[in-house]
Design a protein around this motif. Sequence first.
Motif, mmCIF file in Angstrom:
data_model
loop_
_atom_site.group_PDB
_atom_site.id
_atom_site.type_symbol
_atom_site.label_atom_id
_atom_site.label_comp_id
_atom_site.label_asym_id
_atom_site.label_seq_id
_atom_site.Cartn_x
_atom_site.Cartn_y
_atom_site.Cartn_z
ATOM 1 N N THR A 1 -16.089 -16.751 -11.938
ATOM 2 C CA THR A 1 -17.114 -17.752 -11.853
ATOM 3 C C THR A 1 -17.932 -17.835 -13.373
ATOM 4 N N GLY A 2 -17.494 -16.736 -14.350
ATOM 5 C CA GLY A 2 -18.242 -17.152 -15.509
ATOM 6 C C GLY A 2 -17.317 -17.716 -16.657
ATOM 7 N N GLY A 3 -17.255 -17.057 -17.827
ATOM 8 C CA GLY A 3 -16.469 -17.812 -18.941
ATOM 9 C C GLY A 3 -15.252 -17.663 -18.882
ATOM 10 N N ASP A 4 -14.733 -16.745 -17.939
ATOM 11 C CA ASP A 4 -13.359 -16.541 -17.777
ATOM 12 C C ASP A 4 -12.703 -17.802 -16.887
ATOM 13 N N GLY A 5 -13.535 -18.599 -16.049
ATOM 14 C CA GLY A 5 -13.287 -19.484 -15.323
ATOM 15 C C GLY A 5 -12.449 -20.655 -15.766
ATOM 16 N N ILE B 1 -14.938 -5.196 -22.394
ATOM 17 C CA ILE B 1 -14.454 -5.793 -23.270
ATOM 18 C C ILE B 1 -14.718 -7.448 -22.887
ATOM 19 N N TRP B 2 -15.163 -7.655 -21.573
ATOM 20 C CA TRP B 2 -15.651 -8.850 -21.099
ATOM 21 C C TRP B 2 -16.838 -9.460 -21.858
ATOM 22 N N ALA C 1 -9.827 -15.213 -22.468
ATOM 23 C CA ALA C 1 -10.914 -15.199 -21.750
ATOM 24 C C ALA C 1 -11.531 -13.740 -22.224
ATOM 25 N N GLY C 2 -10.732 -13.059 -23.058
ATOM 26 C CA GLY C 2 -11.188 -11.631 -23.483
ATOM 27 C C GLY C 2 -10.796 -10.439 -22.733
#
Length: 451
Positions: free
Chosen positions: A70-74, A297-298, A366-367
Amino acid sequence: MRSTTSSIPPVRRRAFLGAAAGVTAAGFLTACSGGTKVGAGENDTGDAPAFGGGEYDGPEVTLEYWNGFTGGDGPHMKAMLAAFNEKYAGRITVKNTTRRWEDLYPAMPTAISAGKGPDVAVIHNDQIATFAVRGTLIPLDDVVSALKLTESDFIPAVWQAGVYEGKRYSVPLDVHCLADYWNVRHLTRAGLEKAPTDREGYENALKELKSAGVSQPFWMPNKWPAHLMFMSLLWQFGGELYDEEGTKALWGSDAGEEALAWMTEQIRKGYSPGQVAQDAQYNAFKNDKVSFTWDGIWQINDLKSTAGKIKWDMASIPTIGSTPAVWSASHNFVLTSQAGRDKNKVQAAKFFIDYMSERSTEWARAGMIPARNSVRAEAGVARLPQTQLAKDVDVFRFLPALPGLGDVQSKALELAVQKAVLGQQPPAEALSDGVKTADKILAENKQKYAK
């Protein structure tokens, strides 16, 4: 648990931890997995069809796909899905449903039982055993066999984390772990070029930073990610979390006491306030007040937003004990028993899982650290800061595959760490009390998740 990615606020991680602990037997399908069969009872469709690899050659099929990005990885996951759907238009369509992890895990079993859940999903490695023992997942041994995938193709520890009771239930997408972040300007002020990697050097650095005017250079949290720090240090001092049978907690050992004592020592030496509010240590780092912080690391992509405010760098956490080790986790693709009711969905889902795992270069942006060795070796991925942490893959340590482990962690280990860091109990006493609670829950879990 929040998605372990860079830009999701830590409160979501805490919420997930509570939700994961609350996913109990009552919420799971009551059927047990039998070989490559789907869940028994009303969901039993016999043996799931074997996967032969190659291209999908069945009729057009739509797969329901659930994840918690749901976050920046989305956006990165959506880009991967868009590429897949474009390439296989007219054959396989993957419909994406993104829910917060704390909502996704409790909802999955009931939704799958009703035929309204995912055919394929991404879950964390510490959830695999709990879902597998209740017949919610279908083994993927035939996938890895047909594709000739072995441990040598992946980071060994994350490959092993997908096995429960001798069967493989997942294909790993990534590894995410703790890292040591530091304020470059603070270290320069103290005459340091980078963070030391051993105990003596790290403790001397904290002393120099304090002398250089950073009054409290290393804030020690009592909640997230305190328990991840403790587990990392426990392994570094030669300890283990649980026995092989999953009946006894072992973190109350001398190694556990050494680990927790080192954490509380940072407060006693004045390097950290005595009571650090939730997320305060990370926010203090972002606001140029803290020299060091250990976090996942996220946070990499989130820290990129601090450009101009602080200059930071990162590396593996220091080896405070005698053995390098760091808490790690993983996002894993799994196939559910809902898909098992339709042989074409089974085949399409297995093909989709392999495709996404093999082409996870976008996911590295995505990190995350790609689990597949071939992806990490790509020039663009190898240069990413998190990939540098995988130079020694033996340092990654994962939670064992024990059904219901979330309850043990949240109700025993995390509370023991918190009480010691807050000064409510000496480390040895806090750990002793925590182990008693943990052993009780482990015994209850043996009955709750009995086959």
